[in-house]
Design a protein around this motif. Structure first.
Motif, short mmCIF file in Angstrom:
data_model
loop_
_atom_site.label_atom_id
_atom_site.label_comp_id
_atom_site.label_asym_id
_atom_site.label_seq_id
_atom_site.Cartn_x
_atom_site.Cartn_y
_atom_site.Cartn_z
N THR A 49 0.82 -1.21 0.00
CA THR A 49 0.00 0.00 0.00
C THR A 49 0.85 1.26 0.00
O THR A 49 0.61 2.20 -0.77
CB THR A 49 -0.94 0.00 1.21
OG1 THR A 49 -1.72 -1.21 1.23
CG2 THR A 49 -1.88 1.19 1.18
N LEU A 50 1.86 1.28 0.87
CA LEU A 50 2.72 2.47 0.96
C LEU A 50 3.50 2.69 -0.34
O LEU A 50 3.66 3.84 -0.78
CB LEU A 50 3.68 2.33 2.14
CG LEU A 50 3.05 2.47 3.52
CD1 LEU A 50 4.07 2.14 4.61
CD2 LEU A 50 2.51 3.88 3.73
N MET A 51 3.99 1.61 -0.94
CA MET A 51 4.71 1.77 -2.20
C MET A 51 3.79 2.30 -3.29
O MET A 51 4.18 3.17 -4.09
CB MET A 51 5.31 0.42 -2.63
CG MET A 51 6.42 -0.08 -1.74
SD MET A 51 7.81 1.07 -1.69
CE MET A 51 8.99 0.13 -0.75
N GLY A 104 7.69 2.20 3.66
CA GLY A 104 7.40 0.90 3.07
C GLY A 104 8.65 0.06 2.91
O GLY A 104 8.65 -1.14 3.21
N GLY A 105 9.74 0.68 2.45
CA GLY A 105 10.99 -0.05 2.32
C GLY A 105 11.52 -0.53 3.65
O GLY A 105 12.05 -1.64 3.76
N ALA A 106 11.39 0.31 4.70
CA ALA A 106 11.85 -0.09 6.02
C ALA A 106 11.05 -1.28 6.55
O ALA A 106 11.62 -2.19 7.18
CB ALA A 106 11.74 1.09 6.99
N ILE A 107 9.75 -1.30 6.29
CA ILE A 107 8.92 -2.43 6.71
C ILE A 107 9.36 -3.70 5.99
O ILE A 107 9.46 -4.77 6.60
CB ILE A 107 7.43 -2.13 6.44
CG1 ILE A 107 6.93 -1.04 7.38
CG2 ILE A 107 6.58 -3.40 6.60
CD1 ILE A 107 5.53 -0.57 7.07
N LEU A 108 9.66 -3.59 4.71
CA LEU A 108 10.12 -4.76 3.95
C LEU A 108 11.43 -5.29 4.52
O LEU A 108 11.58 -6.49 4.74
CB LEU A 108 10.31 -4.38 2.48
CG LEU A 108 11.01 -5.43 1.62
CD1 LEU A 108 10.20 -6.72 1.57
CD2 LEU A 108 11.26 -4.91 0.22
N VAL A 109 12.40 -4.40 4.75
CA VAL A 109 13.70 -4.84 5.26
C VAL A 109 13.54 -5.49 6.63
O VAL A 109 14.14 -6.53 6.91
CB VAL A 109 14.67 -3.65 5.32
CG1 VAL A 109 15.95 -4.03 6.07
CG2 VAL A 109 15.00 -3.16 3.92
N ALA A 110 12.71 -4.89 7.49
CA ALA A 110 12.50 -5.48 8.82
C ALA A 110 11.83 -6.84 8.72
O ALA A 110 12.13 -7.75 9.50
CB ALA A 110 11.64 -4.53 9.67
N ASP A 111 10.94 -7.01 7.75
CA ASP A 111 10.23 -8.27 7.61
C ASP A 111 11.12 -9.38 7.06
O ASP A 111 10.80 -10.56 7.21
CB ASP A 111 9.02 -8.09 6.68
CG ASP A 111 8.11 -9.30 6.66
OD1 ASP A 111 7.47 -9.57 7.69
OD2 ASP A 111 8.04 -9.98 5.62
N LEU A 112 12.22 -9.02 6.43
CA LEU A 112 13.11 -10.04 5.88
C LEU A 112 13.73 -10.91 6.96
O LEU A 112 14.14 -12.03 6.69
CB LEU A 112 14.22 -9.38 5.05
CG LEU A 112 13.79 -8.73 3.73
CD1 LEU A 112 14.96 -8.00 3.09
CD2 LEU A 112 13.22 -9.77 2.78
N GLY A 113 13.79 -10.39 8.20
CA GLY A 113 14.38 -11.18 9.29
C GLY A 113 15.88 -11.02 9.37
O GLY A 113 16.46 -11.08 10.45
N ARG A 114 16.55 -10.78 8.24
CA ARG A 114 17.99 -10.57 8.19
C ARG A 114 18.25 -9.31 7.38
O ARG A 114 18.64 -9.37 6.22
CB ARG A 114 18.71 -11.76 7.57
CG ARG A 114 18.58 -13.04 8.38
CD ARG A 114 19.35 -14.17 7.72
NE ARG A 114 19.28 -15.40 8.50
CZ ARG A 114 19.86 -16.54 8.14
NH1 ARG A 114 20.56 -16.60 7.02
NH2 ARG A 114 19.76 -17.61 8.90
N PRO A 115 18.05 -8.14 8.00
CA PRO A 115 18.16 -6.88 7.25
C PRO A 115 19.50 -6.70 6.55
O PRO A 115 19.57 -6.07 5.49
CB PRO A 115 17.94 -5.82 8.34
CG PRO A 115 17.14 -6.52 9.39
CD PRO A 115 17.64 -7.94 9.39
N LEU A 116 20.59 -7.23 7.14
CA LEU A 116 21.90 -7.06 6.53
C LEU A 116 22.04 -7.83 5.22
O LEU A 116 23.00 -7.61 4.47
CB LEU A 116 22.99 -7.48 7.52
CG LEU A 116 23.10 -6.63 8.79
CD1 LEU A 116 24.22 -7.14 9.69
CD2 LEU A 116 23.34 -5.15 8.44
#
Length: 335
Positions: free
Chosen positions: A41-43, A82-94
């Motif tokens: 939605t945010l994207m 939206g991008g920050a939510i995606l990175v956080a949801d990946l579980g391994r942001p690095l």
């Protein structure tokens, strides 16, 4: 999942030494859910607000934040969050960099690059307008932040193309695999694109009202056309391949099961059809204040409706049942 085996009577040997039939019931996917719906939605809103502000020529009349047009700031914030939510949801942001490495075959990589290109190009575009402490330290960069010269226009076009991909790629990610029939349709990215465009126009009109600028009849016609097209896309998707294994279960859940009320009344009636009707009504109403009020109502209906459209699309992603019929093996000769 059930596996059934049997032996033939009358002294015959087994039909199949492992099993005679294999049944796997329809299963709901559990990977994509609310975080992804918020991200989608945010994207969609972020890319669309940038485009709507530029196409409707509203970047200069709706206020500024640190010298940057308000519509652009809203766009940047939506995509950044939206991008920050995606990175956080990946579980391994690095390890988020992995999303960029498979451009040839992955819509996720297309989306990651589009997000990055949009933020860089749109950021560069407005950088000369940035005001800090009463000064504009980047004003000498040499292009118009509103796209009025060659350099500014080039950056605006590149950012705009990236914004279109940002609005579309979430639906394309879902539509490409065949494993989930409800998702495997060009109607899914089309719905996401039209929903993003409609939400974005409504958000820009809300910013107009807040800034004290009147919403025009033409803007309401545009919103009405987008929401009407979204209505058609949703209906066509619901009526296509209704008996296909997997999609049948998805439609049962949407139209007759646990999500019926939210989809029929929340997404379709209130979040799609009603804004279309109100937008066309606002186009013909003669009082500017009434048109502004209708624009605000459309925004209030469309944005939650767009979020729930995405969330319910994810939650009715169902793998079809699998049935492997019995295979008769050779019978053993009686002694």
């Amino acid at each position: 999942m059930t596996a059934v085996s049997s032996t033939a009577g009358g002294g015959a040997g087994p039909q199949n030494v492992f099993m005679d039939q294999f049944n796997l019931e329809a299963r709901t996917q559990r990977v994509w859910d609310i975080n992804h719906a918020i991200w989608f939605t945010l994207m969609g809103v972020g890319g669309g607000v940038f485009l709507a502000g530029r196409i409707l020529n509203l970047t200069e009349g709706l206020g500024y934040v640190l010298g940057i047009p308000t519509v652009d700031v809203v766009s940047f914030l939506a995509i950044a969050v939206g991008g920050a939510i995606l990175v956080a949801d990946l579980g391994r942001p690095l390890q988020a960099w992995r999303a960029f490495v498979n451009v040839r075959t992955s819509w996720i990589s297309w989306g990651a690059w589009s997000d990055l290109i949009f933020l860089v190009m749109a950021g560069l575009l407005v950088l000369p307008a940035l005001s800090l402490g009463g000064s504009e330290p980047f004003s000498g960069l040499g292009w118009d932040p509103h796209g009025g010269d060659g350099g500014g226009l080039a950056l605006e076009i590149i950012a705009g193309v990236a914004a279109v991909v940002v609005m579309t790629y979430a639906g394309a990610v879902l539509a490409r695999p065949r494993a989930i029939p409800y998702w495997n349709s060009p109607a899914v990215p089309l719905q996401f694109l039209l929903s993003s465009a409609a939400m974005s126009v409504a958000v820009v009109m809300l910013i107009e009202v807040i800034a004290g600028e009147p919403v025009t009849a033409g803007q309401m016609v545009l919103l009405g056309l987008l929401t009407a097209a979204l209505t058609v896309a949703v209906v066509v998707h619901l009526l296509a391949r209704t008996d296909a294994p997997g999609k049948k279960e998805s439609l049962d859940r949407l139209l007759r099961g646990q999500y019926r009320s939210m989809f029929v009344w929340g997404v379709f009636a209130s979040g799609t059809v009603a804004p279309a009707v109100l937008a066309f009504a606002g186009a013909v109403v003669g009082v500017s204040g009434a048109r502004d009020a209708l624009a605000v109502i459309c925004c209030v209906l469309l944005v939650p409706g767009g979020f729930w459209l995405r969330l319910l699309t994810l939650r009715v992603g169902i793998f079809p049942p699998v049935h492997i019929p019995s295979v008769s093996g050779p019978r053993m000769a009686a002694p």
